[in-house]
Design an enzyme around this catalytic site. Structure first.
Site, PDB file in Angstrom:
ATOM      1  N   TRP A 134       0.821  -1.210   0.000  1.00 20.04           N
ATOM      2  CA  TRP A 134       0.000   0.000   0.000  1.00 20.04           C
ATOM      3  C   TRP A 134       0.855   1.260   0.000  1.00 20.04           C
ATOM      4  O   TRP A 134       0.488   2.262  -0.614  1.00 20.04           O
ATOM      5  CB  TRP A 134      -0.976  -0.044   1.175  1.00 20.04           C
ATOM      6  CG  TRP A 134      -1.701  -1.354   1.197  1.00 20.04           C
ATOM      7  CD1 TRP A 134      -1.644  -2.318   2.162  1.00 20.04           C
ATOM      8  CD2 TRP A 134      -2.539  -1.890   0.158  1.00 20.04           C
ATOM      9  NE1 TRP A 134      -2.397  -3.404   1.796  1.00 20.04           N
ATOM     10  CE2 TRP A 134      -2.950  -3.174   0.571  1.00 20.04           C
ATOM     11  CE3 TRP A 134      -2.968  -1.410  -1.078  1.00 20.04           C
ATOM     12  CZ2 TRP A 134      -3.776  -3.982  -0.202  1.00 20.04           C
ATOM     13  CZ3 TRP A 134      -3.791  -2.215  -1.856  1.00 20.04           C
ATOM     14  CH2 TRP A 134      -4.188  -3.473  -1.416  1.00 20.04           C
ATOM     15  N   ASP A 193      -1.534   6.245   7.003  1.00 19.61           N
ATOM     16  CA  ASP A 193      -2.566   5.359   6.462  1.00 19.61           C
ATOM     17  C   ASP A 193      -2.788   4.273   7.509  1.00 19.61           C
ATOM     18  O   ASP A 193      -1.953   3.391   7.697  1.00 19.61           O
ATOM     19  CB  ASP A 193      -2.102   4.759   5.136  1.00 19.61           C
ATOM     20  CG  ASP A 193      -3.057   3.696   4.594  1.00 19.61           C
ATOM     21  OD1 ASP A 193      -4.081   3.403   5.251  1.00 19.61           O
ATOM     22  OD2 ASP A 193      -2.769   3.138   3.519  1.00 19.61           O
ATOM     23  N   LYS A 253     -12.401  -2.713   7.521  1.00 18.97           N
ATOM     24  CA  LYS A 253     -11.720  -3.743   8.292  1.00 18.97           C
ATOM     25  C   LYS A 253     -12.136  -3.709   9.762  1.00 18.97           C
ATOM     26  O   LYS A 253     -12.464  -4.725  10.343  1.00 18.97           O
ATOM     27  CB  LYS A 253     -10.204  -3.565   8.157  1.00 18.97           C
ATOM     28  CG  LYS A 253      -9.728  -3.614   6.698  1.00 18.97           C
ATOM     29  CD  LYS A 253      -8.273  -3.221   6.563  1.00 18.97           C
ATOM     30  CE  LYS A 253      -7.850  -3.107   5.113  1.00 18.97           C
ATOM     31  NZ  LYS A 253      -7.867  -4.385   4.392  1.00 18.97           N
TER      32      LYS A 253
END
Length: 356
Positions: A100, A167, A191
């Site tokens: 990511w 993030d 999540k």
């Protein structure tokens, strides 16, 4: 019978939230309509919308120095929005600790931003958090707090005079966070905090001022969304409704102290099962950098798929490792209980007895 879902995301939700949403799906609070059917500018929805923003800040203990944004595009759109809004023409520094961050770096480079990768664990298949030395004068410093695929996690965030961007998609609402040098903190919520289709962004007010000076299309400009309280266009209303239920659930559990304590106990149990297997199970991440959210491990190329298949027969799903790394991955987010992790560990012990 409900399965035990160890998927990395979208992931399992607390059962009481699912049941609450089911009960209100066709008739929200006895009003005769679904929350999905009413205007995002109605008083009924605004109570949900602004209530969720308020509780999100309460969970992290944030004051008026930060604004909360609900945005489309998941975490991935933030890879571009961040350099668009926050770069000043100088160097933007990134720590590359997984897929990511690699994608975020690529998006910034596409935009012509001067990117400097100050640390990377790519040569070791991202199995650890590298030593990071951010400068004091970067436009911003960027990290991903938890790496879903490889199972690593920052235990503490780097201290830097440059504005820190985090993030936190994979460990959002999973533990307390020191925001003292965080300029922007965000995550896709599918999540630990709801369903797919929504990202939550905490942005410090000085970063909003940066955005305000930028010549950007309205939908990609943080300042526009702040000024319109995340109602510039029609937001993903049902995702915000679920997010609101999640914030209430977290506070009901006792807040992030209790959530973290539970997550730590789950992770210790599962890692102990791996470490005590005499090499039958091999963890991917260095022990010091192990994630409390995503546990990546392997057996061998022959047994990994058999493990996944037999686990599914026992009602344990979502255990296949990411296609990039392979192996097995158990995501033990907030909604996974200690008892469910214990069931997984018992299955692992029996599988080892059977195939060792």
């Amino acid at each position: 019978m409900r399965k035990i879902n160890f998927s990395a995301g979208p992931s399992t939700l607390p059962l009481e939230i699912l049941e609450h949403a089911r009960n209100e799906l066709c008739d929200y609070q006895g009003k005769g309509y679904s929350i999905m059917e009413i205007s995002h500018r109605s008083k009924v929805f605004e109570e949900i919308h602004f209530g969720a923003m308020k509780r999100a800040k309460e969970i992290y203990g944030l004051d008026d120095d930060y604004e909360v944004l609900f945005l489309h595009g998941g975490a991935s759109l933030q890879f571009a929005m961040i350099p668009m809004n926050l770069s000043l023409g100088g160097i933007c520094e990134y720590a590359n600790t997984g897929v990511w961050t690699s994608k975020a770096i690529k998006e910034a480079q596409i935009l012509g931003v001067d990117v400097k990768v100050v640390a990377s664990s790519e040569d070791d298949k991202f199995n650890h958090i590298p030593n990071i030395d951010f400068s004091d004068h970067a436009d911003y410093a960027y990290i991903c707090s938890n790496n879903t695929i490889y199972g690593t996690q920052f235990k503490d965030y780097p201290k830097t005079k440059s504005p820190l961007i985090v993030d936190a998609s994979s460990d959002f609402f999973s533990k307390k966070v020191d925001f003292s040098n965080i300029a922007l903190f965000y995550g896709g919520i599918q999540k630990n905090a709801g369903i797919s289709g929504l990202s939550c962004v905490f942005i410090r007010k000085d970063m909003i001022e940066r955005s305000r000076q930028k010549k950007l299309t309205s939908m990609l400009k943080y300042a526009i969304h702040v000024e319109n309280q995340s109602l510039y266009n029609t937001p993903p209303t049902f995702a915000i409704y679920i997010f609101d239920l999640e914030t209430k659930w977290i506070l009901k559990q006792g807040g992030l102290d209790q959530i973290y304590d539970r997550n730590l106990k789950k992770a210790i149990m599962l890692y102990d099962c791996i470490d005590s297997s005499e090499g039958f199970y091999q963890g991917h991440a260095y022990k010091k950098d192990r994630s409390l959210m995503n546990v990546s491990f392997s057996i061998n190329k022959d047994l990994d798929p058999i493990f996944v298949q037999e686990a599914e027969k026992e009602g344990l799903i979502g255990l296949k490792g990411h296609r990039i790394l392979g192996g097995i991955r158990a995501s033990i987010y907030n909604a996974i209980t200690l008892e469910q992790v214990q069931i997984l560990c018992e299955f692992m012990k029996e599988f080892r007895r059977k195939y060792q």
